[in-house]
Write a protein that holds these residues in place. Structure first.
Motif, PDB file in Angstrom:
ATOM      1  N   ALA A 161      15.372  -1.948  12.876  1.00 56.73           N
ATOM      2  CA  ALA A 161      14.057  -1.740  13.474  1.00 56.73           C
ATOM      3  C   ALA A 161      13.204  -0.805  12.622  1.00 56.73           C
ATOM      4  O   ALA A 161      11.996  -1.011  12.471  1.00 56.73           O
ATOM      5  N   VAL A 162      13.832   0.239  12.055  1.00 58.51           N
ATOM      6  CA  VAL A 162      13.101   1.159  11.178  1.00 58.51           C
ATOM      7  C   VAL A 162      12.632   0.432   9.919  1.00 58.51           C
ATOM      8  O   VAL A 162      11.474   0.569   9.492  1.00 58.51           O
ATOM      9  N   VAL A 163      13.540  -0.354   9.319  1.00 59.09           N
ATOM     10  CA  VAL A 163      13.162  -1.120   8.127  1.00 59.09           C
ATOM     11  C   VAL A 163      12.062  -2.127   8.477  1.00 59.09           C
ATOM     12  O   VAL A 163      11.092  -2.310   7.732  1.00 59.09           O
ATOM     13  N   GLY A 164      12.217  -2.786   9.634  1.00 65.80           N
ATOM     14  CA  GLY A 164      11.201  -3.736  10.060  1.00 65.80           C
ATOM     15  C   GLY A 164       9.846  -3.080  10.265  1.00 65.80           C
ATOM     16  O   GLY A 164       8.800  -3.648   9.925  1.00 65.80           O
ATOM     17  N   TYR A 165       9.872  -1.881  10.816  1.00 64.15           N
ATOM     18  CA  TYR A 165       8.614  -1.179  11.107  1.00 64.15           C
ATOM     19  C   TYR A 165       7.971  -0.599   9.853  1.00 64.15           C
ATOM     20  O   TYR A 165       6.741  -0.618   9.703  1.00 64.15           O
ATOM     21  N   LEU A 166       8.804  -0.095   8.919  1.00 62.54           N
ATOM     22  CA  LEU A 166       8.267   0.594   7.751  1.00 62.54           C
ATOM     23  C   LEU A 166       8.143  -0.289   6.508  1.00 62.54           C
ATOM     24  O   LEU A 166       7.234  -0.090   5.702  1.00 62.54           O
ATOM     25  N   VAL A 167       9.059  -1.239   6.330  1.00 63.90           N
ATOM     26  CA  VAL A 167       9.110  -2.012   5.086  1.00 63.90           C
ATOM     27  C   VAL A 167       8.458  -3.376   5.217  1.00 63.90           C
ATOM     28  O   VAL A 167       7.655  -3.774   4.359  1.00 63.90           O
ATOM     29  N   VAL A 168       8.805  -4.113   6.265  1.00 62.53           N
ATOM     30  CA  VAL A 168       8.313  -5.491   6.383  1.00 62.53           C
ATOM     31  C   VAL A 168       6.777  -5.572   6.373  1.00 62.53           C
ATOM     32  O   VAL A 168       6.209  -6.444   5.696  1.00 62.53           O
ATOM     33  N   PRO A 169       6.045  -4.679   7.053  1.00 63.26           N
ATOM     34  CA  PRO A 169       4.581  -4.813   7.052  1.00 63.26           C
ATOM     35  C   PRO A 169       3.893  -4.370   5.757  1.00 63.26           C
ATOM     36  O   PRO A 169       2.662  -4.434   5.669  1.00 63.26           O
ATOM     37  N   LEU A 170       4.637  -3.914   4.751  1.00 58.30           N
ATOM     38  CA  LEU A 170       4.009  -3.382   3.538  1.00 58.30           C
ATOM     39  C   LEU A 170       3.222  -4.428   2.765  1.00 58.30           C
ATOM     40  O   LEU A 170       2.292  -4.096   2.033  1.00 58.30           O
ATOM     41  N   GLY A 171       3.601  -5.678   2.892  1.00 51.81           N
ATOM     42  CA  GLY A 171       2.908  -6.735   2.159  1.00 51.81           C
ATOM     43  C   GLY A 171       3.557  -8.074   2.435  1.00 51.81           C
ATOM     44  O   GLY A 171       4.515  -8.173   3.221  1.00 51.81           O
ATOM     45  N   ASP A 172       3.075  -9.110   1.792  1.00 52.97           N
ATOM     46  CA  ASP A 172       3.616 -10.449   2.023  1.00 52.97           C
ATOM     47  C   ASP A 172       5.084 -10.566   1.633  1.00 52.97           C
ATOM     48  O   ASP A 172       5.805 -11.432   2.143  1.00 52.97           O
ATOM     49  N   ASP A 173       5.533  -9.712   0.697  1.00 57.53           N
ATOM     50  CA  ASP A 173       6.935  -9.731   0.280  1.00 57.53           C
ATOM     51  C   ASP A 173       7.768  -8.647   0.968  1.00 57.53           C
ATOM     52  O   ASP A 173       8.895  -8.381   0.550  1.00 57.53           O
ATOM     53  N   GLY A 174       7.228  -8.051   2.000  1.00 53.72           N
ATOM     54  CA  GLY A 174       7.977  -7.003   2.707  1.00 53.72           C
ATOM     55  C   GLY A 174       9.305  -7.498   3.249  1.00 53.72           C
ATOM     56  O   GLY A 174      10.313  -6.778   3.219  1.00 53.72           O
ATOM     57  N   TRP A 175       9.330  -8.733   3.729  1.00 53.42           N
ATOM     58  CA  TRP A 175      10.576  -9.287   4.272  1.00 53.42           C
ATOM     59  C   TRP A 175      11.631  -9.436   3.180  1.00 53.42           C
ATOM     60  O   TRP A 175      12.836  -9.309   3.453  1.00 53.42           O
ATOM     61  N   ARG A 176      11.195  -9.691   1.948  1.00 53.00           N
ATOM     62  CA  ARG A 176      12.146  -9.824   0.840  1.00 53.00           C
ATOM     63  C   ARG A 176      12.817  -8.478   0.556  1.00 53.00           C
ATOM     64  O   ARG A 176      14.041  -8.415   0.344  1.00 53.00           O
ATOM     65  N   TRP A 177      12.026  -7.416   0.534  1.00 60.83           N
ATOM     66  CA  TRP A 177      12.612  -6.094   0.298  1.00 60.83           C
ATOM     67  C   TRP A 177      13.556  -5.699   1.427  1.00 60.83           C
ATOM     68  O   TRP A 177      14.583  -5.052   1.193  1.00 60.83           O
TER      69      TRP A 177
END
Length: 492
Positions: A167-183
């Motif tokens: 959930a933390v990664v989803g909240y902080l990393v995924v929304p960073l950009g179109d490739d957030g899910w990849r990171w």
């Protein structure tokens, strides 16, 4: 080898007589880290599919298949992993599964389309599905009988840690950009590195080694535990605490005295006396002395006259719990977004709701040893049904988050109790097979649930969806009441 009253006895009896040692704690923590990685991987996909709906424009049906592909792999992996663990050992399979799903998760970050992502999620699922029942079996077979259920619930509580990390990664990393899910998925490759730690640092199950005729190896593993400092006993080793208690005529709290028959008293220790009979629908206790090597386990053994009732009830519970849990939580960020919340706000609410998981595990860890496994499991499943019903009628952010927190609390407490009871229902020879097949049957429900969610929501909205989940939780609670109670008994 430590010298004492129990040092020359059967390794399994010596093991059961030990208090909790630092070696036990290392085993629990080592297994728990692997469990955390599992949960983080499963949790991340719920945030990934929510972003893919925006970035790739993927429709709900295709997103459901991306989620379900992993669960198809988990169903296959759980069944095959259990069989394999009963053939080559718990530790070997544990390390192998971490390696498989860690590498596949990292590769998923490079996927260029839905089909490739689905294929890689299937491979991830193979590793995840095999690892979970094997890890719980390993911990269950090492834990002192009086606290065995609590130890497995503590192991299961690492699932909440993994989901919160997701959930933390989803909240902080995924929304960073179109490739957030990849990171986010790239971080899921960490288990591949941890597999090396597992392979080198965790011991093989004593009961598995004895069942395979490897008595010298089993003796060495027990000797290591006996030489390890006992927790809370001021520098005394596990063997010293056990043997002192045996000399005084009472087992240390949370143990079975070395050489004593397995039968718990009201005080939580094991008194001397005639051997306790096995449950009517369970296997008989083994005779004293080294066991002869056993042949490979067969699936048909789970349906022997003494086991078929518990196998049926257990499969019902696993199926129902998986359907409601994964149907709700895999789609939760997407459901919140579909109900009008922004993607970031839906991730925020999911993170808050996830916080209810740890208190649920903590409550279950206490109750499985006081109420017993069956009553605790049924009560938490009934609570899950009520919480799902409240979510079905919730309106407004406060009610949604409140009902979600209750669902997290009761549902994850039920998971803890379920993992505690499952390995106890089968003898050593088929324990991983029984646990693996129960998990595998459950995973078939986790395949169906993500596919059913879009259709159910289209028919009647979120209200109908969670009303169905509530009804399925009721079925699970009824199935739990049909399971035998084995709190405090030694494993056979």
């Amino acid at each position: 080898m430590p010298v004492g009253a129990g040092s020359a006895g059967d390794p399994a009896t010596r093991l059961d007589g030990l208090p909790v040692t630092r070696r036990h704690v290392r085993l629990l923590l080592g297994s728990g880290v692997g469990w955390t990685f599992d949960a983080m991987d499963v949790g991340l996909i719920s945030f990934v599919i929510a972003q893919l709906a925006v970035v790739w424009g993927t429709d709900a049906t295709a997103l459901g298949w991306i989620a379900s592909a992993g669960f198809v792999g988990m169903a296959v992996g759980a069944a095959l992993g259990g069989l394999l663990a009963d053939r080559i050992g718990r530790r070997q399979v544990f390390a192998l599964t971490l390696l498989v799903y860690g590498l596949a998760t990292g590769a998923s970050a490079l996927a260029g389309g839905v089909a490739v992502l689905m294929a890689l999620r299937f491979v991830v699922g193979l590793g995840l599905g095999a690892e979970l029942p094997v890890a719980s079996t390993l911990v269950s077979e090492f834990a002192p009988p009086r606290i065995r259920g609590r130890a497995v619930v503590v192991l299961e509580s690492f699932w909440a840690v993994g989901w919160m990390l997701a959930a933390v990664v989803g909240y902080l990393v995924v929304p960073l950009g179109d490739d957030g899910w990849r990171w986010a998925l790239a971080l899921g490759a960490l288990p591949a590195v941890y597999a090396v730690v597992v392979r080198r640092g965790l011991p093989e199950s004593v009961r598995f080694l004895l069942a395979r005729g490897r008595h010298e190896e089993a003796d060495r593993v027990v000797a290591d535990l006996e030489a390890s400092p006992a927790v809370g006993h001021r520098g005394l080793t596990g063997a010293q605490v056990r043997d002192r208690a045996a000399t005084d005529g009472a087992a240390p709290a949370g143990t079975v005295a070395a050489g004593s028959p397995a039968g718990s008293t009201a005080a939580g220790t094991v008194a001397a006396g005639p051997p306790v009979a096995a449950p009517a629908d369970g296997p008989a206790a083994p005779a004293d002395g080294p066991a002869a090597p056993e042949g490979p386990p067969r699936l048909a053994a789970l349906w022997a006259p003494g086991l078929r009732r518990r196998t049926t009830a257990l499969w019902v519970v696993w199926f129902a719990v998986n359907f409601s849990y994964y149907g709700a939580f895999i789609w939760l960020p997407s459901l919140l977004a579909a109900d009008g919340h922004t993607l970031v706000r839906s991730f925020e609410y999911t993170l808050i709701i996830t916080l209810g998981q740890l208190p649920g595990y903590a409550a279950a860890a206490v109750l499985v040893e006081t109420w017993g496994r069956r009553r605790t499991l049924a009560a938490f499943l009934a609570g899950s049904a009520v919480a799902a019903g409240l979510f079905a009628v919730a309106s407004g952010d406060v009610q949604i988050v409140g009902a979600g927190l209750l669902l997290s609390f009761f549902n994850l407490g039920a998971w803890g109790a379920l993992y505690a009871v499952t390995p106890e229902l089968y003898p050593t020879r088929v324990r991983s097979t029984g646990a693996g097949w129960a998990a595998g049957i459950g995973r078939t429900a986790s395949v169906l649930a993500p596919l059913a969610v879009p259709q159910l929501r289209e028919l009647g909205g979120t209200g109908l969806l969670f009303a169905v989940f509530a009804a399925v939780f009721v079925v699970a609670a009824l199935g739990a009441l049909a399971l035998p109670e084995r709190t405090g008994e030694s494993l056979t």
